[in-house]
Design an enzyme around this catalytic site. Structure first.
Site, mmCIF file in Angstrom:
data_model
loop_
_atom_site.group_PDB
_atom_site.id
_atom_site.type_symbol
_atom_site.label_atom_id
_atom_site.label_comp_id
_atom_site.label_asym_id
_atom_site.label_seq_id
_atom_site.Cartn_x
_atom_site.Cartn_y
_atom_site.Cartn_z
ATOM 1 N N HIS A 50 70.320 53.691 27.628
ATOM 2 C CA HIS A 50 69.833 53.493 28.991
ATOM 3 C C HIS A 50 70.920 52.702 29.713
ATOM 4 O O HIS A 50 71.517 51.781 29.133
ATOM 5 C CB HIS A 50 68.534 52.696 29.019
ATOM 6 C CG HIS A 50 68.229 52.105 30.365
ATOM 7 N ND1 HIS A 50 67.622 52.822 31.383
ATOM 8 C CD2 HIS A 50 68.484 50.868 30.874
ATOM 9 C CE1 HIS A 50 67.506 52.057 32.443
ATOM 10 N NE2 HIS A 50 68.015 50.861 32.172
ATOM 11 N N CYS A 119 67.999 57.889 33.751
ATOM 12 C CA CYS A 119 68.694 56.699 34.247
ATOM 13 C C CYS A 119 70.201 56.880 34.299
ATOM 14 O O CYS A 119 70.873 56.364 35.204
ATOM 15 C CB CYS A 119 68.353 55.493 33.359
ATOM 16 S SG CYS A 119 68.765 55.750 31.609
#
Length: 208
Positions: A50, A119
């Site tokens: 992420h 993301c």
């Protein structure tokens, strides 16, 4: 000292100053990806990433909504690593306008997908606009390559439900974090025998 480009020189002449931009990387597997990826995927993965964009003293990331938070104090714990990308001569106000007008319509809760719009895609779009540099393609394409393994498809709905449905991290409680962690573990047990994925409470503000 550092040499200025022509564009930077003009920016300085009109009163602008350059600001640093970097990327924070969080390993969602908490070290598991590095341990099991050689035999599961046939290659070593440093982490299941992420990412968040660090600029103007804040960290910007996508989790169903686009949030800005205190640096390294997001729902994903402490970053595994941080990579400096360069400088921008744009302002924070311009970034917020760009997010609201251009990125927010693309990066919505309904459009979130761990493979095609996650993301890392947001970080790539934001850093390209800020600095002209992009997130490494290996990071952006990582979920797609991982999901080529049939067994890993078990994780896709779990990750979509978890990573694409962050509500308000101000209100995230430990019990909710444990529920998501349990979902990840149960899916990963079917794939690799064990898994650990930590999701801590935090504070952040969404763009509205």
């Amino acid at each position: 000292g550092d040499r200025l480009s022509y564009g930077e020189f003009i920016a300085y002449c009109i009163g602008r100053r350059k600001s640093a931009v970097s990327i924070n990387f969080y390993d969602l597997s908490n070290g598991l990806a590095s341990a099991i990826s050689p035999w599961l995927l046939g290659k070593n993965l440093e982490g299941l990433w992420h990412t968040g964009v660090v600029a103007f003293g804040k960290e910007y990331y996508y989790g169903g909504e686009i949030f800005f938070d205190e640096i390294a104090d997001t729902p994903f714990g402490h970053p595994t690593k941080s990579v400096f990308l360069g400088y921008t001569i744009r302002t924070q106000s311009e970034l917020h306008t760009h997010i609201v007008e251009k990125l927010k319509p693309l990066f919505t809760r309904s459009e979130y997908d761990v493979i095609s719009r996650n993301c890392n895609h947001f970080s790539d779009a934001a850093t390209a606009w800020l600095t002209g540099r992009r997130v490494e393609s290996e990071v952006v394409q990582q979920p797609e390559r991982i999901m080529e393994v049939p067994a890993m498809q078990l994780l896709r709905p779990v990750l979509n439900r978890w990573l694409g449905n962050i509500e308000n991290p101000h209100e995230l409680r430990a019990s909710e974090a444990m529920k998501h962690t349990g979902d990840i573990e149960r899916a990963a047990v079917a794939v690799a025998g064990t898994a650990v994925c930590v999701f801590d409470s935090s504070r952040a503000d969404p763009f509205v």
